[in-house]
Enzyme design. Structure first.
Site, mmCIF file in Angstrom:
data_model
loop_
_atom_site.group_PDB
_atom_site.id
_atom_site.type_symbol
_atom_site.label_atom_id
_atom_site.label_comp_id
_atom_site.label_asym_id
_atom_site.label_seq_id
_atom_site.Cartn_x
_atom_site.Cartn_y
_atom_site.Cartn_z
ATOM 1 N N GLY A 1 -6.810 -3.851 -2.610
ATOM 2 C CA GLY A 1 -5.707 -4.788 -4.076
ATOM 3 C C GLY A 1 -5.215 -3.083 -4.543
ATOM 4 N N GLN B 1 -0.481 0.768 -10.409
ATOM 5 C CA GLN B 1 -0.438 1.815 -9.225
ATOM 6 C C GLN B 1 0.495 1.930 -8.554
ATOM 7 O OE1 GLN B 1 -4.350 -0.060 -8.205
ATOM 8 N NE2 GLN B 1 -5.090 2.290 -7.621
ATOM 9 N N HIS C 1 -12.591 -4.405 -10.253
ATOM 10 C CA HIS C 1 -11.742 -3.137 -10.597
ATOM 11 C C HIS C 1 -10.564 -3.221 -10.423
ATOM 12 C CE1 HIS C 1 -10.952 0.992 -7.917
ATOM 13 N NE2 HIS C 1 -9.614 0.908 -7.800
ATOM 14 N N GLU C 2 -9.482 -4.660 -9.869
ATOM 15 C CA GLU C 2 -8.147 -4.331 -10.427
ATOM 16 C C GLU C 2 -7.819 -4.628 -11.831
ATOM 17 O OE1 GLU C 2 -5.880 -3.254 -8.019
ATOM 18 O OE2 GLU C 2 -7.874 -2.969 -6.669
ATOM 19 N N HIS D 1 -7.069 -1.643 -13.764
ATOM 20 C CA HIS D 1 -6.846 -0.416 -13.617
ATOM 21 C C HIS D 1 -5.396 -1.609 -14.676
ATOM 22 C CE1 HIS D 1 -7.191 1.642 -10.587
ATOM 23 N NE2 HIS D 1 -6.964 1.134 -9.577
ATOM 24 N N CYS E 1 -10.695 4.354 -5.285
ATOM 25 C CA CYS E 1 -9.594 3.350 -5.946
ATOM 26 C C CYS E 1 -7.833 4.473 -4.694
ATOM 27 C CB CYS E 1 -9.449 4.079 -6.915
ATOM 28 S SG CYS E 1 -7.925 3.598 -8.136
ATOM 29 N N LEU E 2 -7.373 3.337 -4.739
ATOM 30 C CA LEU E 2 -5.899 4.978 -4.771
ATOM 31 C C LEU E 2 -5.222 5.757 -5.079
ATOM 32 C CD1 LEU E 2 -4.160 1.022 -2.723
ATOM 33 C CD2 LEU E 2 -5.634 2.600 -1.261
#
Length: 216
Positions: free
Chosen positions: A84, A89, A177-178, A181, A135-136
């Site tokens: 995702g 990001q 999660h997304e 963000h 997380c990226l």
């Protein structure tokens, strides 16, 4: 009137089921590849970058620029080997996220959500799962985080059509999660001070496997 509403729903990017939720499990590989091949991979912003720590702007223009952003997000997600990715990001202050994520039944889900809002679940549907989360934007770090094992998100697709997305298990975690963000929250913001410190230590000691934007 009901038939008209159904027709409008099916005019979206993805078909919908009898309950109005998008069917995002069909032709996943082909759809993801088409997005990705049109896009250009961009480096990932990491914790500390201001764009990650504030609520993003609503998407109001569903135009070619947005479609290009979505393509770039899929390309960036594949480069980073993520499931995702939110627009902030890759440094873009807009409420958009993309996903290419498996659920706990092994079904792949691929889609796009603009202006997402999590649906508040009644208490009897809130079964928590405390699996590890990463997380990226916090590369190489992982920590257990309790989240509901079912999630529903409302929003719009990349053409502006209203949509509803639902998921269980790992995919439910991804949707939460997304969405977080795009409202300025990283998963580490939901950890205890000690757990957050440990996650940042893991990040400092690790080496990202994908290009990142260094914070000034």
């Amino acid at each position: 009137m009901a038939q008209q509403d159904t027709d409008q729903q099916h005019a979206g990017v993805l078909p919908v089921d009898d309950e109005g939720f998008v069917i995002d499990t069909e032709d996943c590989e082909e759809r993801e590849q088409a997005y990705r091949e049109r896009g250009t991979s961009r480096p990932i912003t990491v914790v500390g970058n201001p764009v990650l720590h504030k609520e993003c702007k609503d998407v109001t223009e569903f135009d070619d620029e947005l479609l290009k952003l979505v393509d770039d997000m899929f390309a960036s997600q594949r480069t980073a080997e993520g499931v995702g990715l939110a627009a902030n990001q890759i440094g873009v202050d807009l409420k958009v996220f993309v996903y290419d994520c498996m659920d706990d039944q092994g079904k792949q889900h691929v889609g796009v959500v603009c202006n997402p809002e999590l649906v508040e679940l009644p208490a009897d549907r809130r079964r928590l799962d405390d699996s590890n989360e990463g997380c990226l934007s916090v590369p190489t770090a992982y920590a257990p985080l309790a989240r509901p094992d079912y999630a529903e998100v409302t929003g719009q697709d990349e053409k502006g059509n209203p949509i509803k997305v639902r998921g269980t298990g790992y995919f439910a975690r991804c949707l939460q999660h997304e969405t977080d963000h795009l409202y300025g929250y990283l998963y580490i913001d939901r950890l205890s001070k000690r757990e957050r410190k440990d996650a940042l230590r893991q990040m400092a000691e690790g080496e990202p496997r994908y290009p990142v934007v260094a914070n000034d």
